[in-house]
Design a protein around this motif. Structure first.
Motif, PDB file in Angstrom:
ATOM      1  N   LYS A  55       0.809  -1.218   0.000  1.00  0.00           N
ATOM      2  CA  LYS A  55       0.000   0.000   0.000  1.00  0.00           C
ATOM      3  C   LYS A  55       0.842   1.268   0.000  1.00  0.00           C
ATOM      4  O   LYS A  55       0.346   2.346  -0.330  1.00  0.00           O
ATOM      5  N   ASP A  56       2.139   1.160   0.356  1.00  0.00           N
ATOM      6  CA  ASP A  56       2.950   2.374   0.449  1.00  0.00           C
ATOM      7  C   ASP A  56       4.340   2.254  -0.181  1.00  0.00           C
ATOM      8  O   ASP A  56       5.217   3.065   0.082  1.00  0.00           O
ATOM      9  N   TYR A  57       4.560   1.222  -1.023  1.00  0.00           N
ATOM     10  CA  TYR A  57       5.840   1.120  -1.724  1.00  0.00           C
ATOM     11  C   TYR A  57       5.697   0.228  -2.955  1.00  0.00           C
ATOM     12  O   TYR A  57       4.726  -0.517  -3.087  1.00  0.00           O
ATOM     13  N   PHE A  58       6.681   0.330  -3.837  1.00  0.00           N
ATOM     14  CA  PHE A  58       6.778  -0.623  -4.946  1.00  0.00           C
ATOM     15  C   PHE A  58       8.236  -0.952  -5.205  1.00  0.00           C
ATOM     16  O   PHE A  58       9.141  -0.174  -4.859  1.00  0.00           O
ATOM     17  N   LEU A  59       8.464  -2.111  -5.805  1.00  0.00           N
ATOM     18  CA  LEU A  59       9.799  -2.543  -6.204  1.00  0.00           C
ATOM     19  C   LEU A  59       9.898  -2.538  -7.717  1.00  0.00           C
ATOM     20  O   LEU A  59       8.929  -2.827  -8.415  1.00  0.00           O
ATOM     21  N   ALA A  60      11.097  -2.211  -8.221  1.00  0.00           N
ATOM     22  CA  ALA A  60      11.329  -2.232  -9.666  1.00  0.00           C
ATOM     23  C   ALA A  60      12.787  -2.571  -9.931  1.00  0.00           C
ATOM     24  O   ALA A  60      13.680  -2.155  -9.176  1.00  0.00           O
ATOM     25  N   ASP A  61      13.018  -3.321 -11.006  1.00  0.00           N
ATOM     26  CA  ASP A  61      14.377  -3.674 -11.423  1.00  0.00           C
ATOM     27  C   ASP A  61      14.865  -2.708 -12.490  1.00  0.00           C
ATOM     28  O   ASP A  61      14.102  -2.313 -13.385  1.00  0.00           O
ATOM     29  N   CYS A  62      16.133  -2.357 -12.427  1.00  0.00           N
ATOM     30  CA  CYS A  62      16.761  -1.505 -13.432  1.00  0.00           C
ATOM     31  C   CYS A  62      17.871  -2.292 -14.110  1.00  0.00           C
ATOM     32  O   CYS A  62      18.814  -2.728 -13.444  1.00  0.00           O
ATOM     33  N   MET A  63      17.758  -2.482 -15.427  1.00  0.00           N
ATOM     34  CA  MET A  63      18.767  -3.234 -16.163  1.00  0.00           C
ATOM     35  C   MET A  63      19.951  -2.335 -16.515  1.00  0.00           C
ATOM     36  O   MET A  63      19.943  -1.128 -16.258  1.00  0.00           O
ATOM     37  N   PHE A  64      20.974  -2.932 -17.121  1.00  0.00           N
ATOM     38  CA  PHE A  64      22.233  -2.237 -17.383  1.00  0.00           C
ATOM     39  C   PHE A  64      22.050  -1.002 -18.259  1.00  0.00           C
ATOM     40  O   PHE A  64      22.626   0.056 -17.996  1.00  0.00           O
ATOM     41  N   GLU A  65      21.228  -1.108 -19.313  1.00  0.00           N
ATOM     42  CA  GLU A  65      20.992   0.033 -20.199  1.00  0.00           C
ATOM     43  C   GLU A  65      20.410   1.214 -19.420  1.00  0.00           C
ATOM     44  O   GLU A  65      20.823   2.367 -19.606  1.00  0.00           O
ATOM     45  N   THR A  66      19.466   0.918 -18.533  1.00  0.00           N
ATOM     46  CA  THR A  66      18.862   1.968 -17.710  1.00  0.00           C
ATOM     47  C   THR A  66      19.890   2.602 -16.788  1.00  0.00           C
ATOM     48  O   THR A  66      19.930   3.830 -16.624  1.00  0.00           O
ATOM     49  N   ILE A  67      20.730   1.776 -16.195  1.00  0.00           N
ATOM     50  CA  ILE A  67      21.757   2.282 -15.283  1.00  0.00           C
ATOM     51  C   ILE A  67      22.715   3.203 -16.007  1.00  0.00           C
ATOM     52  O   ILE A  67      23.084   4.275 -15.511  1.00  0.00           O
ATOM     53  N   MET A  68      23.133   2.808 -17.213  1.00  0.00           N
ATOM     54  CA  MET A  68      24.111   3.595 -17.957  1.00  0.00           C
ATOM     55  C   MET A  68      23.535   4.921 -18.444  1.00  0.00           C
ATOM     56  O   MET A  68      24.234   5.926 -18.516  1.00  0.00           O
ATOM     57  N   ARG A  69      22.262   4.950 -18.799  1.00  0.00           N
ATOM     58  CA  ARG A  69      21.663   6.140 -19.405  1.00  0.00           C
ATOM     59  C   ARG A  69      21.178   7.168 -18.391  1.00  0.00           C
ATOM     60  O   ARG A  69      21.054   8.342 -18.724  1.00  0.00           O
ATOM     61  N   SER A  70      20.833   6.716 -17.179  1.00  0.00           N
ATOM     62  CA  SER A  70      20.083   7.575 -16.273  1.00  0.00           C
ATOM     63  C   SER A  70      20.797   7.830 -14.952  1.00  0.00           C
ATOM     64  O   SER A  70      21.812   7.206 -14.633  1.00  0.00           O
ATOM     65  N   ASN A  71      20.188   8.722 -14.170  1.00  0.00           N
ATOM     66  CA  ASN A  71      20.760   9.048 -12.862  1.00  0.00           C
ATOM     67  C   ASN A  71      20.267   8.122 -11.757  1.00  0.00           C
ATOM     68  O   ASN A  71      20.544   8.376 -10.572  1.00  0.00           O
ATOM     69  N   LEU A  72      19.526   7.068 -12.104  1.00  0.00           N
ATOM     70  CA  LEU A  72      19.065   6.147 -11.070  1.00  0.00           C
ATOM     71  C   LEU A  72      20.225   5.493 -10.346  1.00  0.00           C
ATOM     72  O   LEU A  72      20.118   5.136  -9.166  1.00  0.00           O
ATOM     73  N   LYS A  73      21.349   5.326 -11.033  1.00  0.00           N
ATOM     74  CA  LYS A  73      22.529   4.730 -10.406  1.00  0.00           C
ATOM     75  C   LYS A  73      23.121   5.629  -9.326  1.00  0.00           C
ATOM     76  O   LYS A  73      23.917   5.181  -8.499  1.00  0.00           O
ATOM     77  N   ARG A  74      22.753   6.899  -9.322  1.00  0.00           N
ATOM     78  CA  ARG A  74      23.283   7.862  -8.359  1.00  0.00           C
ATOM     79  C   ARG A  74      22.402   7.988  -7.117  1.00  0.00           C
ATOM     80  O   ARG A  74      22.758   8.697  -6.179  1.00  0.00           O
ATOM     81  N   LEU A  75      21.250   7.313  -7.117  1.00  0.00           N
ATOM     82  CA  LEU A  75      20.319   7.448  -6.001  1.00  0.00           C
ATOM     83  C   LEU A  75      20.857   6.799  -4.731  1.00  0.00           C
ATOM     84  O   LEU A  75      21.599   5.822  -4.770  1.00  0.00           O
ATOM     85  N   LYS A  76      20.431   7.370  -3.602  1.00  0.00           N
ATOM     86  CA  LYS A  76      20.741   6.828  -2.283  1.00  0.00           C
ATOM     87  C   LYS A  76      19.448   6.719  -1.490  1.00  0.00           C
ATOM     88  O   LYS A  76      18.459   7.403  -1.784  1.00  0.00           O
ATOM     89  N   ALA A  77      19.453   5.855  -0.491  1.00  0.00           N
ATOM     90  CA  ALA A  77      18.288   5.732   0.375  1.00  0.00           C
ATOM     91  C   ALA A  77      17.957   7.100   0.973  1.00  0.00           C
ATOM     92  O   ALA A  77      18.843   7.804   1.453  1.00  0.00           O
TER      93      ALA A  77
END
Length: 218
Positions: A55-77
């Motif tokens: 009800k208050d969260y979701f999980l998602a996988d990020c593949m290598f292409e996504t990691i290389m292209r985006s700033n999601l790899k820079r995220l922290k808790a």
């Protein structure tokens, strides 16, 4: 498909690194209304598939292409992220057509206060600048924004106070990295024109004329 109208700011609960992949756990509420496994949620402008949710969260996988292209790899808790659930044919198109396929990262190189607005100048690779048009739209961390100025390798967008509060760009600083998705229509136009030129080259290459034979001694 998305509109670039951010529905809410979520927060990163955890990040688990895998084999050239990461798994994100994102705290959210509004985008989880009527959500189902396999639904798409744009996270900082990246189209991610919901693999688990509560009800208050979701999980998602990020593949290598996504990691290389985006700033999601820079995220922290604890980091905030822009969230938008994918649209249906009944959804009003308040922004513009956004695919959730980030082209590249951009760097904020200046922030200027102009009256009530903040103007952010964002530098990106020159190869993507051809898709940026003055008074056109660009998607920054999933938010549909109007381009107000251009240079050879940067563009500027302006945020009113409401937008500064509603999207994460309002709290970013010079040197911070953002996700950039350029205009979808421009990419298709370029592709169509490019293929026309390729076909013309192939026709010229494969056409043997009388003049060609005489010129080459036949």
């Amino acid at each position: 498909m998305f509109t670039g109208l951010v529905e809410e700011k979520g927060r990163v609960i955890s990040i688990n690194n895998g084999d050239k992949s990461i798994k994100l756990k994102i705290k959210a509420s509004k985008v989880l209304e009527n959500v189902k496994l396999g639904d798409s949620i744009a996270t900082n402008g990246v189209c991610l598939t919901v693999t688990e949710f509560s009800k208050d969260y979701f999980l998602a996988d990020c593949m290598f292409e996504t990691i290389m292209r985006s700033n999601l790899k820079r995220l922290k808790a604890g980091d905030e992220v822009n969230l938008e659930k994918s649209i249906t044919l009944a959804t009003p198109l308040g922004g513009h057509l956004v695919t959730g396929d980030v082209d590249c990262e951009g760097e904020i190189i200046s922030i200027t206060q102009e009256g009530i607005a903040k103007v952010y100048e964002i530098k990106i690779s020159r190869k993507y600048m051809r898709y940026i048009v003055e008074k056109g739209r660009a998607t920054i961390d999933g938010a549909s924004l109007t381009v107000v100025a251009l240079t050879d390798d940067s563009f500027s967008i302006s945020l009113i106070p409401h937008s500064q509060e509603k999207i994460i760009l309002g709290n970013k600083k010079i040197g911070d990295i953002v996700n950039v998705e350029t205009d979808l229509i421009g990419k298709y136009i370029e592709k169509f024109l490019y293929f026309d030129k390729l076909e013309e080259k192939e026709e010229k290459k494969n056409t043997i004329t009388r003049e060609f034979l005489l010129k080459n001694g036949f």
